[in-house]
Design a protein around this motif. Structure first.
Motif, PDB file in Angstrom:
ATOM      1  N   VAL A 105       0.821  -1.206   0.000  1.00 48.04           N
ATOM      2  CA  VAL A 105       0.000   0.000   0.000  1.00 48.04           C
ATOM      3  C   VAL A 105       0.859   1.261   0.000  1.00 48.04           C
ATOM      4  N   TYR A 106       2.005   1.207   0.678  1.00 49.52           N
ATOM      5  CA  TYR A 106       2.864   2.395   0.725  1.00 49.52           C
ATOM      6  C   TYR A 106       3.590   2.616  -0.603  1.00 49.52           C
ATOM      7  N   ASN A 107       3.722   1.569  -1.395  1.00 48.63           N
ATOM      8  CA  ASN A 107       4.289   1.735  -2.738  1.00 48.63           C
ATOM      9  C   ASN A 107       3.323   2.477  -3.650  1.00 48.63           C
ATOM     10  N   ASP A 108       2.040   2.421  -3.321  1.00 49.07           N
ATOM     11  CA  ASP A 108       1.013   3.055  -4.154  1.00 49.07           C
ATOM     12  C   ASP A 108       0.547   4.390  -3.597  1.00 49.07           C
ATOM     13  N   GLY A 109       1.337   4.980  -2.700  1.00 48.75           N
ATOM     14  CA  GLY A 109       1.050   6.335  -2.261  1.00 48.75           C
ATOM     15  C   GLY A 109       0.322   6.486  -0.951  1.00 48.75           C
TER      16      GLY A 109
END
Length: 201
Positions: A105-109
């Protein structure tokens, strides 16, 4: 052939075998109706790990929430917004960090803290993402704080797979212009125009 008394030949006919009746035609058994193909992201019931994987497709990650290092939306406001959409079965307020890392999820902002909201059906989860991602005004004290929403698993988690690249844009085009134009065709999860010295590249 055999010789007769006068020396003439007699023809001996070979016995003719009686024709056998053809074997009875077996009663036709209707072929089994093939099972519809189930997409990989919606496992069949009973398959190993099917319950967990299907639950991930029905689960929405809500991020952009307030934590020690991020002044975002309160958890209470996010839960209240999620429950306005029918089908909420469960809310996990402190999901393990490895679960969020595995979901990328943190890779997607996603920023700040996050919670998991489990919905009854995949359709409920998709509707939640459509209505909650980028939602503003959930808190009067922070009207410009945007909620982040994405499915935990399944096709809805593969946002980069569905990415479109546009070229030959106006140098003055911005994110909101591209997003507004694409929204005529449906829900747009995000739109990004790279900028360089005040204009896009």
């Amino acid at each position: 052939e055999l010789d007769d008394e006068d020396g003439s030949a007699l023809a001996v006919k070979k016995p003719v075998k009686a024709k056998q009746a053809p074997p009875p035609i077996p009663e036709t058994v209707p072929s089994a109706v093939p099972k519809p193909r189930v997409p990989d992201h919606v496992p069949q019931d009973g398959a190993p790990g099917a319950g967990d994987r299907h639950k991930q497709v029905r689960t929405v990650v809500l991020g952009g929430l307030k934590d020690d290092g991020y002044d975002g939306i309160s958890v209470g406001a996010a839960i209240a917004a999620a429950k306005k959409i029918s089908g909420v079965l469960e809310v996990v307020q402190s999901p393990p960090k490895d679960v969020l890392t595995a979901a990328k999820v943190y890779n997607d902002g996603c920023s700040g803290a996050a919670i998991l909201v489990v919905y009854k059906t995949v359709q409920d989860a998709c509707r939640a993402v459509t209505q909650l991602h980028g939602a503003l005004g959930l808190m009067k004290s922070r009207p410009n704080a945007a909620l982040w929403a994405r499915q935990q698993g399944g096709e809805g988690a593969l946002v980069k797979r569905w990415r479109l690249i546009f070229r030959n844009l106006s140098f003055m085009a911005e994110d909101k212009d591209l997003k507004r134009a694409c929204e005529e065709s449906g829900f747009v999860w995000s739109a990004f125009v790279p900028m360089d010295k005040g204009r896009n590249k």
